[in-house]
Design a protein around this motif. Structure first.
Motif, PDB file in Angstrom:
ATOM      1  N   SER A 118       1.267   4.209  -2.990  1.00 45.08           N
ATOM      2  CA  SER A 118       0.586   5.600  -2.774  1.00 45.08           C
ATOM      3  C   SER A 118       2.200   6.427  -3.010  1.00 45.08           C
TER       4      SER A 118
ATOM      5  N   TYR B 185      -6.326   2.074  -6.409  1.00 43.44           N
ATOM      6  CA  TYR B 185      -7.737   2.309  -5.545  1.00 43.44           C
ATOM      7  C   TYR B 185      -9.305   1.720  -6.065  1.00 43.44           C
TER       8      TYR B 185
ATOM      9  N   SER C 190      -8.663  -1.988  -7.248  1.00 44.49           N
ATOM     10  CA  SER C 190      -9.130  -2.639  -6.196  1.00 44.49           C
ATOM     11  C   SER C 190     -10.933  -2.556  -5.558  1.00 44.49           C
TER      12      SER C 190
ATOM     13  N   TYR D 106       1.006  -1.336   0.115  1.00 47.23           N
ATOM     14  CA  TYR D 106       0.495   0.111   0.075  1.00 47.23           C
ATOM     15  C   TYR D 106       0.944   1.556   0.100  1.00 47.23           C
TER      16      TYR D 106
END
Length: 465
Positions: A61, A274, A277, A57
């Protein structure tokens, strides 16, 4: 639209990088445990899994796995070290908070931290050396071109030529001026005028076009941007002075030359991670929940009219690539050619069951399988039939920019009433306006808002025939 070549290999490369990173982190962890003669129990396995999730993650990012062919290798290594360190510290903090630190060997953890970062850096350096050799041999290159034989254009051309490791192959300049007015040294690299550049972009021969005209020529630049809006090529401005404090466009660079993105997909890095997902989790959950409904609809379609249960129609997806979109068959005919007639009120082609499915948008439910396959998103610009794309791209400005994001099952335009038959040009213009507004302002919260509005008012619509 002419047949597009598959231009992007960056996605596959980034997947490989992710997998190798995770394998290295896991392998070094296991080796460290074995070297210090520690039992690899469930607590160590849980610690490793927690770290890998945290690392993944954080890596997304900071866009660690984006293409670095226009970035700096040293910055990538710095981000790698930052992500690894932050993930490690977060895991350690969790161990202290839950009073589990005494259950783990400090020598194993420190050795794993140091060994992992050294191995990750080493393999990236090796990968960079291999890519540099490949690109110097002309392999894995992206074709780009420059509009405007100006000083900034020549600097960009020289930067690309001197650094083949960037992975760009510049085919030359496009300029409408007479040859005698062009700077010396540029004539031999002249490929034609602006119209020729547009044709190459439409044919899919180019990945990127750099506009290197003076900012004073704003009318000419605006005209070029409008015409290139009918293509799916990435368009970037190369300013003739530093503009980082003057413009809100995303700044990039090719070596030491600044560029400003004009037309680029907004889905990159953490944003794409994101959204994808969310799409996977949401579509899988929905398909499991509505599986009895899907079976009932399939039976109703099969028992009430002749023909297949599902109808697969060609549409354009991300970057104008052709995809097959699934729907429950709602008509007696299955138009999928060069001319597709939109459904109208009291259309005789629509079956009785099909009319109900279309009014309630239940015929769209199989498109969740398109989402799982990565061809569509839950939310995005609705995909149009190929024939309609070819018709409206010539009439609506920036129409093709809808394809800078995956098409969606529902969208911002649909919940605002712009769905169904587009019997006037104004209706299509408004639909495109809302689609582009969505692309410019995308966020995960925006997607959730659109989904909630779809549940409240988007299924049944008076314009859906």
């Amino acid at each position: 639209m002419n047949k597009q070549t598959f231009r992007y290999t960056g996605h596959a490369s980034s997947v490989i990088y992710r997998l190798i990173d995770l394998l290295i982190l896991a392998a070094v962890f296991v080796v460290g445990v074995k070297l210090y003669d520690v039992t690899l129990n469930s607590k160590y396995a849980l610690l490793l899994c927690a770290y890998l999730v945290c690392y993944s993650y954080l890596a997304e990012s900071v866009q660690l796995y984006r293409s670095w062919r226009v970035g700096r290798f040293s910055r990538m290594l710095a981000l790698l070290a930052l992500v690894h360190t932050l993930a490690f510290l977060l895991v350690l903090a969790a161990l202290f908070v839950f009073k589990q630190s005494e259950a783990f060997s400090r020598a194993v953890l420190v050795g794993w931290f140091v060994g992992s970062i050294c191995t990750l850096v080493l393999w990236r350096c090796c990968a960079k050396m291999v890519k540099t050799v490949q690109r110097r041999r002309g392999l894995a290159m992206q074709k780009v071109a420059i509009i405007g034989a100006t000083d900034s254009g020549f600097n960009l051309f020289r930067e690309i030529s001197n650094h083949p490791e960037l992975g760009f192959e510049c085919i030359g300049f496009f300029d409408d001026r007479a040859v005698e007015r062009l700077p010396q040294g540029v004539q031999s690299h002249l490929c034609g005028g602006f119209n020729q550049a547009v044709e190459l972009a439409r044919s899919g021969e180019l990945v990127k076009l750099y506009i290197c005209l003076p900012m004073l020529a704003e009318q000419r630049v605006a005209q070029m941007i409008t015409e290139l809006g009918d293509t799916t090529v990435d368009v970037l401005l190369v300013p003739d002075f530093l503009m980082k404090n003057l413009m809100h466009g995303r700044i990039g660079n090719v070596g030491d030359v600044d560029t400003i993105s004009v037309f680029e997909s907004p889905g990159f890095g953490i944003q794409n991670f994101y959204k994808r997902s969310f799409d996977l989790a949401f579509s899988f959950t929905v398909l499991v929940a509505i599986s009895p409904l899907l079976l009932c609809i399939a039976l109703a379609v099969k028992l009430t009219s002749k023909g297949p249960v599902l109808f697969k129609q060609d549409r354009y997806g991300l970057d104008g690539r052709r995809i097959g979109v699934y729907k429950f068959r709602s008509m007696r005919t299955m138009d999928n050619g060069g001319k597709v007639v939109q459904a109208t009120r009291n259309d005789s082609r629509i079956t009785p069951v099909g009319a109900f499915l279309r009014r309630t948008s239940l015929d769209e439910l199989p498109q969740f399988f398109n989402v799982l396959m990565g061809e569509m998103s839950v939310v995005g610009p609705r995909p149009h039939a190929v024939a309609h794309n070819e018709e409206y791209r010539k009439q609506v400005a920036f129409y093709m920019l809808r394809h800078k994001m995956r098409p969606g099952i529902t969208g911002w335009a649909q919940i605002n009433g712009w769905r169904g038959e587009t019997d006037t040009l104004e209706k299509m213009e408004m639909r495109v306006k809302f689609d582009l507004d969505y692309i410019r302002n995308w966020s995960l919260l925006f997607d959730i808002k659109i989904i909630l509005n779809t549940l409240i008012k988007g299924f049944v619509n008076k314009n859906a025939y």
